[in-house]
Design an enzyme around this catalytic site. Structure first.
Site, PDB file in Angstrom:
ATOM      1  N   LYS A  69       0.868  -0.896   0.377  1.00  0.00           N
ATOM      2  CA  LYS A  69       0.021   0.109   0.262  1.00  0.00           C
ATOM      3  C   LYS A  69       0.942   1.060  -0.123  1.00  0.00           C
ATOM      4  O   LYS A  69       0.419   2.436  -0.782  1.00  0.00           O
ATOM      5  CB  LYS A  69      -0.937  -0.169   1.428  1.00  0.00           C
ATOM      6  CG  LYS A  69      -2.432  -1.205   1.151  1.00  0.00           C
ATOM      7  CD  LYS A  69      -2.666  -1.207   2.797  1.00  0.00           C
ATOM      8  CE  LYS A  69      -2.411  -1.251   3.995  1.00  0.00           C
ATOM      9  NZ  LYS A  69      -2.028  -2.719   4.133  1.00  0.00           N
ATOM     10  N   THR A  70       1.795   0.873   0.868  1.00  0.00           N
ATOM     11  CA  THR A  70       2.800   2.696   1.040  1.00  0.00           C
ATOM     12  C   THR A  70       3.757   2.917  -0.589  1.00  0.00           C
ATOM     13  O   THR A  70       3.725   3.816  -0.678  1.00  0.00           O
ATOM     14  CB  THR A  70       3.682   1.965   2.309  1.00  0.00           C
ATOM     15  OG1 THR A  70       2.892   2.130   2.970  1.00  0.00           O
ATOM     16  CG2 THR A  70       4.355   4.079   2.101  1.00  0.00           C
ATOM     17  N   ASP A 114      -1.256   6.757   6.132  1.00  0.00           N
ATOM     18  CA  ASP A 114      -1.347   5.138   6.713  1.00  0.00           C
ATOM     19  C   ASP A 114      -2.368   5.173   7.571  1.00  0.00           C
ATOM     20  O   ASP A 114      -2.151   5.908   8.743  1.00  0.00           O
ATOM     21  CB  ASP A 114       0.079   5.372   6.837  1.00  0.00           C
ATOM     22  CG  ASP A 114      -0.195   3.227   6.870  1.00  0.00           C
ATOM     23  OD1 ASP A 114      -0.481   3.100   6.198  1.00  0.00           O
ATOM     24  OD2 ASP A 114       0.985   2.751   6.882  1.00  0.00           O
ATOM     25  N   THR A 163      -5.513  -1.542   6.984  1.00  0.00           N
ATOM     26  CA  THR A 163      -5.154  -2.858   7.236  1.00  0.00           C
ATOM     27  C   THR A 163      -7.092  -3.344   7.979  1.00  0.00           C
ATOM     28  O   THR A 163      -7.221  -4.841   7.617  1.00  0.00           O
ATOM     29  CB  THR A 163      -4.229  -3.984   8.135  1.00  0.00           C
ATOM     30  OG1 THR A 163      -4.577  -2.582   9.370  1.00  0.00           O
ATOM     31  CG2 THR A 163      -3.148  -2.973   7.484  1.00  0.00           C
ATOM     32  N   ARG A 222       7.186  -8.030   1.935  1.00  0.00           N
ATOM     33  CA  ARG A 222       6.871  -7.485   2.479  1.00  0.00           C
ATOM     34  C   ARG A 222       8.053  -8.837   3.499  1.00  0.00           C
ATOM     35  O   ARG A 222       9.660  -8.811   3.655  1.00  0.00           O
ATOM     36  CB  ARG A 222       6.710  -7.307   3.614  1.00  0.00           C
ATOM     37  CG  ARG A 222       7.609  -7.005   4.789  1.00  0.00           C
ATOM     38  CD  ARG A 222       7.142  -5.912   5.909  1.00  0.00           C
ATOM     39  NE  ARG A 222       6.424  -4.613   5.206  1.00  0.00           N
ATOM     40  CZ  ARG A 222       5.952  -3.147   5.772  1.00  0.00           C
ATOM     41  NH1 ARG A 222       4.954  -4.445   6.731  1.00  0.00           N
ATOM     42  NH2 ARG A 222       5.817  -2.517   5.270  1.00  0.00           N
TER      43      ARG A 222
END
Length: 339
Positions: A69-70, A114, A163, A222
């Site tokens: 997302k980032t 975020d 999230t 990640r």
């Protein structure tokens, strides 16, 4: 228990790891691997905005941590050729905090917020007006004599990430013109991501080693990049620097990540469920005590992946092991019990 404290297969990341991730992030949409539908939809949104010479609609991205997302927020700013401002919901404790951010935005700037669902409620209400009318109402004075002074702000694009999309109020969700849900990645896309990261890290990674790392990454880029760095460390310290299948397996065995991506806590939960409770059903608190963890740790940290992997089922009577769990752990069901 903080999500990142879980260890090597945690989808969360601390500030140090986010800095390390920066060097591996793709800069443009065409370089972003996976999330094909989201990538195509977002490409149309951004291309249309560029053609019209206007800021695109506000964008909301939902999905688990570590799915990109980032990275996509940074790509949005890069594709638009616009500055990027980054903040988070927990950092916006009061409406004044949000007003200070919004009032300093440049025209066309991208604001990445975020964990937007964790923003303070008064700030949420201010954000409604800012997103729709590009205006903030600043309160001057206190009590009955307080006055709201409207302050125009530059048109901007908000990219919100969460999230927990279900925690967003409907009025906030409705103000986003484009909503994208980030899914977990399949093994083929993760292999491409691992191979690309290896090139950027300057290490020689064999194809079967890339597949091994990808298969244990729980569908999360990640985690894939973190496992790759640990395999690299192992290869440099105990090998000749080449990342082949033997080195990858040895490194991941050392870090207790098995072939399906389960770590020590995951296997402890499954082992207790199978051996002590005959596969269940068993209550969450009882299961947590049996592995020496808090119920919240088991429910929030271990269970989501075990359920998604088809190893545990949640039922009204408690947690139940699936046939796959017995097979994966190599445990024979008790006599008369058919998993």
């Amino acid at each position: 228990m903080d999500d990142h404290e879980r260890g090597i297969v945690s989808p969360g990341a601390d500030l140090e790891e986010r800095d390390l991730e920066g060097a591996l992030r793709p800069r443009l949409l065409e370089d972003f691997v996976g999330q094909d539908r989201v990538r195509e939809q977002l490409s149309l949104v951004l291309s249309g905005a560029r053609n019209r010479g206007r800021a695109p609609d506000h964008i909301l991205m939902s999905g688990g941590p570590g799915l990109g997302k980032t990275t996509l927020a940074m790509i949005v700013a890069a594709e638009l050729g616009a500055p990027l401002r980054i903040t988070s919901g927990p950092a916006i404790e009061r409406s004044g905090d949000l007003a200070a951010v919004l009032s300093t935005l440049q025209e066309g700037e991208v604001l990445f917020l975020d964990e937007i669902h964790r923003m303070a409620r008064p700030a949420e209400e201010m954000l409604y007006v800012a997103m729709e009318d590009f205006r903030v109402d600043v309160m001057v004075g206190k009590g009955p004599g307080a006055t709201a002074i409207p302050l125009d702000i530059a048109p901007f694009t908000l990219v919100g990430a969460t999230t927990r999309a279900g925690l967003l109020p409907a009025p906030l969700r409705d103000r986003f013109g484009f909503t994208a849900h980030m899914d977990f990645y399949d093994a083929a896309d993760l292999e491409l991501i691992v191979a690309r990261s290896a090139r950027l890290l300057g290490v020689e990674l064999e194809a079967d080693a890339a597949a091994e790392v990808a298969g244990r990454s729980r569908g999360t880029p990640r985690i894939a990049n973190r496992l790759l760095r640990r395999v690299r460390d192992y290869a440099e310290v105990r090998g000749d620097g080449r990342l082949d299948l033997r080195v990858a397996r040895a490194a991941l065995a050392l870090y207790e990540v098995d072939e399906r991506g389960l770590d020590r806590l995951d296997r402890a939960v499954l082992d207790a469920l199978l051996r002590r409770f005959r596969g269940g059903p068993v209550g969450l608190s009882t299961l947590a005590v049996s592995v020496g963890e808090e119920p919240e740790t088991v429910e929030v940290v271990a269970e989501p992946f075990l359920v998604r992997a088809g190893l545990i089922a949640r039922t009204p009577r408690g947690r139940v092991a699936t046939p796959e769990a017995w097979e994966h752990m190599g445990v024979e069901p008790p006599q008369g019990l058919t998993p």
